[in-house]
Design a protein around this motif. Structure first.
Motif, PDB file in Angstrom:
ATOM      1  N   TRP A 124      59.803  50.160  46.200  1.00 54.27           N
ATOM      2  CA  TRP A 124      58.408  49.757  46.371  1.00 54.27           C
ATOM      3  C   TRP A 124      57.555  51.009  46.295  1.00 54.27           C
ATOM      4  CZ3 TRP A 124      62.576  47.839  48.777  1.00 54.27           C
ATOM      5  CH2 TRP A 124      62.755  46.451  48.799  1.00 54.27           C
ATOM      6  N   ALA A 125      56.479  50.946  45.545  1.00 52.35           N
ATOM      7  CA  ALA A 125      55.534  52.053  45.428  1.00 52.35           C
ATOM      8  C   ALA A 125      54.196  51.588  45.985  1.00 52.35           C
ATOM      9  CB  ALA A 125      55.392  52.488  43.978  1.00 52.35           C
ATOM     10  N   VAL A 126      53.615  52.390  46.868  1.00 57.59           N
ATOM     11  CA  VAL A 126      52.347  52.055  47.513  1.00 57.59           C
ATOM     12  C   VAL A 126      51.307  53.084  47.078  1.00 57.59           C
ATOM     13  CG1 VAL A 126      51.180  51.747  49.728  1.00 57.59           C
ATOM     14  CG2 VAL A 126      53.589  51.096  49.483  1.00 57.59           C
ATOM     15  N   PHE A 127      50.112  52.592  46.761  1.00 57.25           N
ATOM     16  CA  PHE A 127      49.044  53.462  46.297  1.00 57.25           C
ATOM     17  C   PHE A 127      47.919  53.519  47.310  1.00 57.25           C
ATOM     18  CE2 PHE A 127      51.509  52.292  42.694  1.00 57.25           C
ATOM     19  CZ  PHE A 127      51.599  53.472  41.977  1.00 57.25           C
ATOM     20  N   SER A 128      47.279  54.691  47.454  1.00 60.78           N
ATOM     21  CA  SER A 128      46.323  54.915  48.529  1.00 60.78           C
ATOM     22  C   SER A 128      44.873  54.677  48.146  1.00 60.78           C
ATOM     23  CB  SER A 128      46.452  56.344  49.052  1.00 60.78           C
ATOM     24  OG  SER A 128      46.122  57.271  48.033  1.00 60.78           O
ATOM     25  N   GLU A 129      44.499  54.905  46.935  1.00 63.45           N
ATOM     26  CA  GLU A 129      43.103  54.744  46.546  1.00 63.45           C
ATOM     27  C   GLU A 129      42.746  53.269  46.592  1.00 63.45           C
ATOM     28  OE1 GLU A 129      41.466  57.583  46.193  1.00 63.45           O
ATOM     29  OE2 GLU A 129      43.378  58.579  46.432  1.00 63.45           O
ATOM     30  N   TYR A 130      41.512  52.970  46.961  1.00 68.46           N
ATOM     31  CA  TYR A 130      41.148  51.564  47.071  1.00 68.46           C
ATOM     32  C   TYR A 130      41.008  50.939  45.696  1.00 68.46           C
ATOM     33  CZ  TYR A 130      39.023  47.161  47.876  1.00 68.46           C
ATOM     34  OH  TYR A 130      38.789  45.821  47.867  1.00 68.46           O
ATOM     35  N   SER A 131      41.770  49.936  45.489  1.00 65.37           N
ATOM     36  CA  SER A 131      41.675  49.076  44.314  1.00 65.37           C
ATOM     37  C   SER A 131      42.357  47.782  44.728  1.00 65.37           C
ATOM     38  CB  SER A 131      42.384  49.695  43.110  1.00 65.37           C
ATOM     39  OG  SER A 131      42.396  48.802  42.032  1.00 65.37           O
ATOM     40  N   SER A 132      41.602  46.718  44.856  1.00 68.77           N
ATOM     41  CA  SER A 132      42.138  45.488  45.436  1.00 68.77           C
ATOM     42  C   SER A 132      43.341  44.933  44.687  1.00 68.77           C
ATOM     43  CB  SER A 132      41.048  44.422  45.514  1.00 68.77           C
ATOM     44  OG  SER A 132      40.599  44.105  44.212  1.00 68.77           O
ATOM     45  N   ALA A 133      43.510  45.278  43.432  1.00 70.97           N
ATOM     46  CA  ALA A 133      44.626  44.729  42.667  1.00 70.97           C
ATOM     47  C   ALA A 133      45.749  45.736  42.444  1.00 70.97           C
ATOM     48  CB  ALA A 133      44.123  44.212  41.326  1.00 70.97           C
ATOM     49  N   ASN A 134      45.639  46.921  43.010  1.00 72.46           N
ATOM     50  CA  ASN A 134      46.632  47.969  42.748  1.00 72.46           C
ATOM     51  C   ASN A 134      47.069  48.673  44.025  1.00 72.46           C
ATOM     52  OD1 ASN A 134      46.711  47.812  39.828  1.00 72.46           O
ATOM     53  ND2 ASN A 134      44.619  48.568  39.905  1.00 72.46           N
ATOM     54  N   LYS A 135      47.809  47.960  44.869  1.00 72.34           N
ATOM     55  CA  LYS A 135      48.232  48.558  46.135  1.00 72.34           C
ATOM     56  C   LYS A 135      49.737  48.697  46.253  1.00 72.34           C
ATOM     57  CE  LYS A 135      44.199  47.152  48.694  1.00 72.34           C
ATOM     58  NZ  LYS A 135      43.651  46.457  49.819  1.00 72.34           N
ATOM     59  N   VAL A 136      50.489  47.620  46.015  1.00 66.80           N
ATOM     60  CA  VAL A 136      51.933  47.635  46.200  1.00 66.80           C
ATOM     61  C   VAL A 136      52.610  47.128  44.930  1.00 66.80           C
ATOM     62  CG1 VAL A 136      53.878  46.767  47.544  1.00 66.80           C
ATOM     63  CG2 VAL A 136      51.700  47.233  48.681  1.00 66.80           C
ATOM     64  N   PHE A 137      53.563  47.904  44.439  1.00 66.81           N
ATOM     65  CA  PHE A 137      54.334  47.521  43.263  1.00 66.81           C
ATOM     66  C   PHE A 137      55.817  47.553  43.621  1.00 66.81           C
ATOM     67  CE2 PHE A 137      50.324  48.518  41.535  1.00 66.81           C
ATOM     68  CZ  PHE A 137      50.212  47.834  40.344  1.00 66.81           C
ATOM     69  N   TYR A 138      56.576  46.620  43.048  1.00 62.66           N
ATOM     70  CA  TYR A 138      58.001  46.495  43.337  1.00 62.66           C
ATOM     71  C   TYR A 138      58.800  46.547  42.039  1.00 62.66           C
ATOM     72  CZ  TYR A 138      62.441  44.162  44.264  1.00 62.66           C
ATOM     73  OH  TYR A 138      63.768  43.849  44.321  1.00 62.66           O
ATOM     74  N   SER A 139      59.942  47.226  42.094  1.00 61.70           N
ATOM     75  CA  SER A 139      60.864  47.250  40.969  1.00 61.70           C
ATOM     76  C   SER A 139      62.258  46.911  41.478  1.00 61.70           C
ATOM     77  CB  SER A 139      60.885  48.631  40.313  1.00 61.70           C
ATOM     78  OG  SER A 139      61.846  48.652  39.271  1.00 61.70           O
ATOM     79  N   SER A 140      62.942  46.042  40.764  1.00 60.47           N
ATOM     80  CA  SER A 140      64.324  45.704  41.115  1.00 60.47           C
ATOM     81  C   SER A 140      65.311  46.416  40.194  1.00 60.47           C
ATOM     82  CB  SER A 140      64.539  44.183  41.018  1.00 60.47           C
ATOM     83  OG  SER A 140      64.325  43.746  39.681  1.00 60.47           O
ATOM     84  N   ASN A 141      64.777  47.230  39.272  1.00 61.97           N
ATOM     85  CA  ASN A 141      65.650  47.900  38.311  1.00 61.97           C
ATOM     86  C   ASN A 141      65.400  49.415  38.242  1.00 61.97           C
ATOM     87  OD1 ASN A 141      63.214  47.955  36.944  1.00 61.97           O
ATOM     88  ND2 ASN A 141      63.791  46.371  35.492  1.00 61.97           N
ATOM     89  N   GLY A 142      65.134  50.010  39.373  1.00 64.25           N
ATOM     90  CA  GLY A 142      64.989  51.458  39.446  1.00 64.25           C
ATOM     91  C   GLY A 142      63.758  52.016  38.775  1.00 64.25           C
ATOM     92  N   GLY A 143      62.732  51.211  38.611  1.00 64.13           N
ATOM     93  CA  GLY A 143      61.488  51.683  38.025  1.00 64.13           C
ATOM     94  C   GLY A 143      61.371  51.467  36.530  1.00 64.13           C
ATOM     95  N   THR A 144      62.322  50.771  35.931  1.00 64.73           N
ATOM     96  CA  THR A 144      62.220  50.461  34.508  1.00 64.73           C
ATOM     97  C   THR A 144      61.035  49.527  34.255  1.00 64.73           C
ATOM     98  OG1 THR A 144      64.586  50.752  34.210  1.00 64.73           O
ATOM     99  CG2 THR A 144      63.436  49.503  32.515  1.00 64.73           C
ATOM    100  N   SER A 145      60.829  48.579  35.150  1.00 66.41           N
ATOM    101  CA  SER A 145      59.664  47.697  35.094  1.00 66.41           C
ATOM    102  C   SER A 145      59.187  47.443  36.518  1.00 66.41           C
ATOM    103  CB  SER A 145      60.002  46.381  34.387  1.00 66.41           C
ATOM    104  OG  SER A 145      60.993  45.684  35.108  1.00 66.41           O
ATOM    105  N   TRP A 146      57.915  47.073  36.651  1.00 66.35           N
ATOM    106  CA  TRP A 146      57.283  46.894  37.953  1.00 66.35           C
ATOM    107  C   TRP A 146      56.583  45.553  38.045  1.00 66.35           C
ATOM    108  CZ3 TRP A 146      58.033  50.543  41.662  1.00 66.35           C
ATOM    109  CH2 TRP A 146      58.490  51.794  41.243  1.00 66.35           C
ATOM    110  N   THR A 147      56.536  44.999  39.275  1.00 63.87           N
ATOM    111  CA  THR A 147      55.798  43.787  39.565  1.00 63.87           C
ATOM    112  C   THR A 147      54.703  44.133  40.569  1.00 63.87           C
ATOM    113  OG1 THR A 147      57.771  42.445  39.253  1.00 63.87           O
ATOM    114  CG2 THR A 147      55.948  41.419  40.435  1.00 63.87           C
ATOM    115  N   ASN A 148      53.478  43.745  40.289  1.00 61.98           N
ATOM    116  CA  ASN A 148      52.350  44.001  41.169  1.00 61.98           C
ATOM    117  C   ASN A 148      52.351  42.959  42.283  1.00 61.98           C
ATOM    118  OD1 ASN A 148      49.850  44.377  42.356  1.00 61.98           O
ATOM    119  ND2 ASN A 148      48.808  44.730  40.425  1.00 61.98           N
TER     120      ASN A 148
END
Length: 84
Positions: A54-78
């Motif tokens: 899981w990658a978490v972002f700090s800057e405010y953007s309502s649609a860009n806070k937490v992203f998840y990858s089940s394949n080591g970062g090859t692809s991400w789900t918002n």
């Protein structure tokens, strides 16, 4: 992918990398992440599967806070739903 000392993640600012060989080589895993508009705040890795991250972002953007990858970062789900 089991959790081992060979799999590590490192990141700062708008960069995020992964190694599967103990740090000998590193691969950028930012494709699909909003790194042009927000900065990486934190990363969490599953304690049972090193590919789940899981990658978490700090800057405010309502649609860009937490992203998840089940394949080591090859692809991400918002995962922005219901976050404020």
């Amino acid at each position: 992918f089991p959790v081992t000392i060979d799999v590590m993640y490192a990141g700062k600012g708008n960069r995020l990398y992964r190694t599967t060989n103990g740090g000998t080589t590193w691969t950028s895993i930012v494709a699909g992440l909003p790194t042009s508009t927000v900065y990486l705040k934190d990363v969490a890795i599953s304690n049972t599967d090193a590919n789940k991250i899981w990658a978490v972002f700090s800057e405010y953007s309502s649609a860009n806070k937490v992203f998840y990858s089940s394949n080591g970062g090859t692809s991400w789900t918002n995962h922005f739903q219901n976050l404020s």
